[in-house]
Design an enzyme around this catalytic site. Structure first.
Site, PDB file in Angstrom:
ATOM      1  N   SER A 106       0.825  -1.212   0.000  1.00  0.00           N
ATOM      2  CA  SER A 106       0.000   0.000   0.000  1.00  0.00           C
ATOM      3  C   SER A 106       0.857   1.259   0.000  1.00  0.00           C
ATOM      4  CB  SER A 106      -0.910   0.013   1.238  1.00  0.00           C
ATOM      5  OG  SER A 106      -1.615  -1.191   1.347  1.00  0.00           O
TER       6      SER A 106
HETATM    7  N1  SAH Z   1       0.207  -4.996   4.321  1.00  0.00           N
HETATM    8  C1  SAH Z   1       0.754  -5.471   3.097  1.00  0.00           C
HETATM    9  C2  SAH Z   1      -0.187  -5.218   1.938  1.00  0.00           C
HETATM   10  C3  SAH Z   1      -0.417  -6.453   1.156  1.00  0.00           C
HETATM   11  S1  SAH Z   1      -1.702  -6.385  -0.041  1.00  0.00           S
HETATM   12  C4  SAH Z   1       2.155  -4.937   2.842  1.00  0.00           C
HETATM   13  O1  SAH Z   1       2.643  -4.108   3.623  1.00  0.00           O
HETATM   14  O2  SAH Z   1       2.770  -5.365   1.873  1.00  0.00           O
HETATM   15  C5  SAH Z   1      -2.962  -7.331   0.735  1.00  0.00           C
HETATM   16  C6  SAH Z   1      -2.645  -8.758   1.019  1.00  0.00           C
HETATM   17  O3  SAH Z   1      -3.828  -9.355   1.571  1.00  0.00           O
HETATM   18  C7  SAH Z   1      -2.269  -9.613  -0.186  1.00  0.00           C
HETATM   19  O4  SAH Z   1      -0.998 -10.158   0.007  1.00  0.00           O
HETATM   20  C8  SAH Z   1      -3.343 -10.708  -0.221  1.00  0.00           C
HETATM   21  O5  SAH Z   1      -2.861 -11.984  -0.617  1.00  0.00           O
HETATM   22  C9  SAH Z   1      -3.782 -10.719   1.229  1.00  0.00           C
HETATM   23  N2  SAH Z   1      -5.092 -11.318   1.481  1.00  0.00           N
HETATM   24  C10 SAH Z   1      -6.241 -11.218   0.771  1.00  0.00           C
HETATM   25  N3  SAH Z   1      -7.214 -11.949   1.346  1.00  0.00           N
HETATM   26  C11 SAH Z   1      -6.661 -12.516   2.450  1.00  0.00           C
HETATM   27  C12 SAH Z   1      -7.158 -13.397   3.453  1.00  0.00           C
HETATM   28  N4  SAH Z   1      -8.409 -13.868   3.476  1.00  0.00           N
HETATM   29  N5  SAH Z   1      -6.315 -13.784   4.447  1.00  0.00           N
HETATM   30  C13 SAH Z   1      -5.034 -13.346   4.476  1.00  0.00           C
HETATM   31  N6  SAH Z   1      -4.506 -12.532   3.548  1.00  0.00           N
HETATM   32  C14 SAH Z   1      -5.316 -12.110   2.555  1.00  0.00           C
END
Ligand code: SAH
Length: 262
Positions: A106
């Site tokens: 993000s």
């Molecule tokens: N906080 C992260 C942002 C990652 S983007 C960072 O700093 O990089 C959001 C993430 O949520 C993705 O990797 C995606 O695979 C994950 N995601 C989506 N649905 C999910 C679920 N049900 N449980 C765990 N992770 C999930």
């Protein structure tokens, strides 16, 4: 299902001009003009990422982020270590970046906004916090400065492993990386002082609210408006002894919350 990470293995390379060097970089003179936010390919030696990160923090403050602990944490964590080496020169711009498997890290502006909403002006660290969507591990690293324990869950094995690699050299003893479906939350760590989601679903899973402590806060992107599919807003839920108080904030755009593991 649940995996921690072991400290002590090889660190990722540092900021561009420090590649391969374990030597400390010379301090910059105090009267040095601020670095431009967009870094170009490293042309020489002696440039540290501190100044450009500080410049990012100044911009966040100008955008309205006021929580000193959030700003300090954003200034502390080296975002360039969490993105692909081809993208390091964009690491301190206020932009989301690809982290593989169709997911994104993000924007710093959104990360700091959500953390500020989660902390709600507290003067001390939060207690246990659950993060749904570890991704590359960046936000988990920032959270490690803001709460006593971070439980961060990721449904994609490839990203769970990537986060473990990215975080290893930081040796953050209070970060617990979990591989699993965050739609079920993580009951073993509950109740949480805070829950923060980095992926947006149609609704908030009921179990997240169950796993929130009384006095705790949840911050998550959620779909809004049945007539505008794909539109999301940040939602803050406070759990009080009288019940749940839900506030819809500004529009956002996050990757989808999906069920199951892959
Ligand atoms: N906080 C992260 C942002 C990652 S983007 C960072 O700093 O990089 C959001 C993430 O949520 C993705 O990797 C995606 O695979 C994950 N995601 C989506 N649905 C999910 C679920 N049900 N449980 C765990 N992770 C999930």
């Amino acid at each position: 299902m649940v995996q921690g990470f072991q400290p002590g293995t090889k660190a990722r390379p540092g900021f561009p001009s420090r590649l391969g060097s374990s030597q400390p970089v010379a301090a910059l003179p105090a009267n040095r003009p601020p670095l431009p936010l967009r870094l170009h390919a490293p042309a020489g030696v002696g440039m540290d990422s501190h100044a450009v990160r500080q410049s990012m923090v100044n911009k966040l403050a100008q955008q309205g982020i006021a929580d000193p602990l959030v700003l300090a944490a954003m200034g502390n964590v080296e975002r360039h270590r969490f993105v692909d080496s081809a993208l390091v020169n964009q690491a301190y711009e206020d932009t989301s970046l690809p982290i593989g498997l169709g997911q994104t890290i993000s924007k710093p502006g959104v990360v700091s906004r959500m953390l500020e909403l989660l902390r709600n002006g507290s003067t001390s660290r939060l207690g246990r916090v659950l993060e749904i969507g570890t991704g590359c591990g960046y936000q988990a690293a920032v959270l490690s400065h803001l709460c006593t324990e971070v439980y961060s869950i990721e449904r994609l094995r490839g990203l769970h492993d990537k986060a473990r690699n990215n975080l290893r050299h930081l040796c953050l003893a209070n970060v617990h990386l979990l591989f699993g479906d965050g739609m079920a939350g993580y009951a073993k760590g509950a109740p949480y002082a805070g829950i923060i989601a980095a992926a947006g679903g149609e609704t908030l899973p009921e179990c997240w609210l169950d796993q929130l402590a009384v006095g705790g806060r949840l911050v998550a992107p959620v779909a809004v408006g049945a007539r505008s599919p794909g539109h999301q807003a940040l939602v803050v839920v406070e759990k009080t002894s009288q019940g749940l108080r839900r506030t819809v904030m500004e529009a956002v755009h996050f990757v989808p919350l999906k069920s199951g593991i892959a």
